[in-house]
Design a protein around this motif. Structure first.
Motif, PDB file in Angstrom:
ATOM      1  N   PRO A   3       3.878  10.015  30.919  1.00 36.08           N
ATOM      2  CA  PRO A   3       3.699  10.201  29.477  1.00 36.08           C
ATOM      3  C   PRO A   3       4.109  11.604  29.060  1.00 36.08           C
ATOM      4  O   PRO A   3       4.191  12.514  29.886  1.00 36.08           O
ATOM      5  N   SER A   4       4.370  11.755  27.788  1.00 33.76           N
ATOM      6  CA  SER A   4       4.648  13.072  27.228  1.00 33.76           C
ATOM      7  C   SER A   4       3.745  13.268  26.019  1.00 33.76           C
ATOM      8  O   SER A   4       3.004  12.368  25.633  1.00 33.76           O
ATOM      9  N   LEU A   5       3.811  14.438  25.404  1.00 25.78           N
ATOM     10  CA  LEU A   5       3.008  14.674  24.207  1.00 25.78           C
ATOM     11  C   LEU A   5       3.457  13.779  23.063  1.00 25.78           C
ATOM     12  O   LEU A   5       2.668  13.475  22.161  1.00 25.78           O
ATOM     13  N   GLU A   6       4.710  13.355  23.109  1.00 25.63           N
ATOM     14  CA  GLU A   6       5.261  12.541  22.021  1.00 25.63           C
ATOM     15  C   GLU A   6       5.119  11.043  22.261  1.00 25.63           C
ATOM     16  O   GLU A   6       4.998  10.266  21.318  1.00 25.63           O
ATOM     17  N   ARG A   7       5.141  10.624  23.553  1.00 20.76           N
ATOM     18  CA  ARG A   7       5.220   9.187  23.835  1.00 20.76           C
ATOM     19  C   ARG A   7       4.355   8.829  25.041  1.00 20.76           C
ATOM     20  O   ARG A   7       4.245   9.598  25.999  1.00 20.76           O
ATOM     21  N   ASN A   8       3.778   7.634  24.989  1.00 21.15           N
ATOM     22  CA  ASN A   8       3.017   7.125  26.124  1.00 21.15           C
ATOM     23  C   ASN A   8       3.941   6.304  27.030  1.00 21.15           C
ATOM     24  O   ASN A   8       5.082   6.021  26.688  1.00 21.15           O
ATOM     25  N   VAL A   9       3.415   5.926  28.210  1.00 22.23           N
ATOM     26  CA  VAL A   9       4.204   5.103  29.122  1.00 22.23           C
ATOM     27  C   VAL A   9       4.141   3.634  28.695  1.00 22.23           C
ATOM     28  O   VAL A   9       3.416   3.249  27.800  1.00 22.23           O
ATOM     29  N   THR A  10       4.882   2.800  29.405  1.00 17.17           N
ATOM     30  CA  THR A  10       5.290   1.486  28.911  1.00 17.17           C
ATOM     31  C   THR A  10       4.160   0.504  28.610  1.00 17.17           C
ATOM     32  O   THR A  10       3.318   0.225  29.457  1.00 17.17           O
ATOM     33  N   SER A  11       4.215  -0.056  27.419  1.00 18.75           N
ATOM     34  CA  SER A  11       3.420  -1.217  27.030  1.00 18.75           C
ATOM     35  C   SER A  11       3.912  -1.689  25.674  1.00 18.75           C
ATOM     36  O   SER A  11       4.181  -0.879  24.781  1.00 18.75           O
ATOM     37  N   VAL A  12       4.047  -3.003  25.535  1.00 16.07           N
ATOM     38  CA  VAL A  12       4.437  -3.579  24.248  1.00 16.07           C
ATOM     39  C   VAL A  12       3.620  -4.838  24.015  1.00 16.07           C
ATOM     40  O   VAL A  12       3.396  -5.633  24.929  1.00 16.07           O
ATOM     41  N   ALA A  13       3.130  -4.989  22.798  1.00 14.37           N
ATOM     42  CA  ALA A  13       2.322  -6.147  22.427  1.00 14.37           C
ATOM     43  C   ALA A  13       3.149  -7.122  21.603  1.00 14.37           C
ATOM     44  O   ALA A  13       3.971  -6.713  20.772  1.00 14.37           O
ATOM     45  N   LEU A  14       2.928  -8.403  21.831  1.00 10.45           N
ATOM     46  CA  LEU A  14       3.512  -9.463  21.010  1.00 10.45           C
ATOM     47  C   LEU A  14       2.375 -10.099  20.222  1.00 10.45           C
ATOM     48  O   LEU A  14       1.509 -10.762  20.788  1.00 10.45           O
ATOM     49  N   ARG A  15       2.369  -9.862  18.916  1.00 13.00           N
ATOM     50  CA  ARG A  15       1.322 -10.423  18.055  1.00 13.00           C
ATOM     51  C   ARG A  15       1.716 -11.835  17.631  1.00 13.00           C
ATOM     52  O   ARG A  15       2.790 -12.048  17.081  1.00 13.00           O
ATOM     53  N   LEU A  16       0.821 -12.763  17.896  1.00  7.86           N
ATOM     54  CA  LEU A  16       1.057 -14.172  17.570  1.00  7.86           C
ATOM     55  C   LEU A  16      -0.075 -14.679  16.685  1.00  7.86           C
ATOM     56  O   LEU A  16      -0.631 -15.745  16.916  1.00  7.86           O
ATOM     57  N   LEU A  17      -0.420 -13.912  15.682  1.00  9.28           N
ATOM     58  CA  LEU A  17      -1.585 -14.235  14.866  1.00  9.28           C
ATOM     59  C   LEU A  17      -1.361 -15.504  14.047  1.00  9.28           C
ATOM     60  O   LEU A  17      -2.257 -16.337  13.931  1.00  9.28           O
ATOM     61  N   GLU A  18      -0.187 -15.664  13.466  1.00  8.94           N
ATOM     62  CA  GLU A  18       0.080 -16.871  12.680  1.00  8.94           C
ATOM     63  C   GLU A  18       0.292 -18.079  13.587  1.00  8.94           C
ATOM     64  O   GLU A  18      -0.091 -19.194  13.252  1.00  8.94           O
TER      65      GLU A  18
END
Length: 312
Positions: free
Chosen positions: A13-28
């Motif tokens: 990680p850096s002060l600007e960015r975190n390490v890898t993760s992405v969420a897929l929102r399937l609320l509808e």
């Protein structure tokens, strides 16, 4: 159907960015949340987001490098404290089960919900009436997988004017026709779904790749995707470095998107050497020279997955 990035940095990680993760929102679509990779600090990022761990249904781990899974033990342990008491399934390569069970055991963590860990070697991992998830092995230093999320086609729109002529109003009969069933109208006539349903809506496809060099599996997973998430660790001037470390450049990500017929490309997994916005924008410019509909993934930004017109 939306993507929300919780980390876009590679390695550390850096002060600007975190390490890898992405969420897929399937609320509808299914009132749930799926997570792809879980780098250290992911649960902290979720606290700063509109995402709810109580909606988390599944986690897909691409590979067992620390920047992609060190956040798992903390997130699993604290999920219940944020209202997450429903079952959670975690998919990933061989070794994932040992990692999770060891860390939870040694820390004496208590999980008050059903936790299932599914180790896989690719193929179809999940399928129900709404979605199918496929995985394939990519080319990295260790086993690294990409995931293809396929939304199944949706029924077409009912012709309300025709239904009105048959005396059918919104209600249970609408639902049956939507499901492709035949119904009996108040007049006693039988009405078939095909007579009142428009053309079905093509389902969307989202492809999320783990760390990889350019390879055929990446192209197969990305074929005709509405959204492709592809690592862009380096600029192409460091193509040899990318190859040696089993990564891709922004240009190579764009070439994959173009060859696979992708609609949108989101670049992520940036080397920490690119700190400023100007440096990051060079990655985007390099990709856009090959594939114009490319952009940098930004943390804490929602990216709706647009439905492509004309897919057969």
């Amino acid at each position: 159907m939306e993507l929300y990035f919780l980390g876009t940095n590679a390695g550390v990680p850096s002060l600007e960015r975190n390490v890898t993760s992405v969420a897929l929102r399937l609320l509808e679509e299914r009132r749930s949340l799926w997570l792809f990779d879980c780098g250290e600090g992911t649960q902290h990022q979720i606290l700063r987001s509109p995402l709810k761990l109580s909606k988390l249904e599944a986690i897909f781990i691409t590979h067992l490098h620390g920047d992609h899974l060190f956040g798992l033990p903390g997130l699993i342990s604290s999920r219940a404290y944020q209202g997450g008491d429903t079952p959670l399934v975690i998919y990933g390569p061989k070794g994932l089960k040992k990692f999770i069970e060891t860390t939870l055991s040694l820390s004496e963590s208590r999980i008050n919900y059903k936790l299932e860990i599914v180790e896989h070697q690719g193929g179809v991992l999940f399928e129900d009436e709404t979605f199918r998830v496929e995985a394939a092995l990519l080319e990295h230093r260790i086993d690294s997988y990409g995931y293809r999320v396929i939304e199944k086609d949706l029924p077409g729109k009912l012709d309300a004017a025709v239904l009105e002529r048959y005396g059918i109003r919104p209600g249970p009969l609408y639902g049956k026709l939507k499901r492709g069933e035949s119904v009996v109208a108040p007049s006693g006539e039988t009405l078939h779904a095909k007579d009142v349903l428009g053309e079905p809506k093509a389902g969307r496809i989202v492809t999320i790749l783990g760390d990889t060099r350019p390879c055929n599996s990446a192209l197969t997973l990305a074929q005709e995707a509405d959204m492709l998430v592809h690592e862009a660790t380096f600029l192409d001037e460091l193509a040899k470095t990318a190859h040696d470390y089993h990564h891709s450049t922004a240009k190579q990500a764009a070439e994959a998107a173009k060859e696979a017929g992708v609609q949108q490309l989101l670049l992520t997994h940036f080397s920490s050497r690119y700190k400023s916005d100007d440096q990051l924008l060079r990655l985007q410019e390099e990709a856009r020279a090959v594939f114009p509909n490319a952009q940098l993934a930004r943390e804490h930004v929602l990216y709706p997955v647009a439905r492509r017109c004309g897919r057969k």
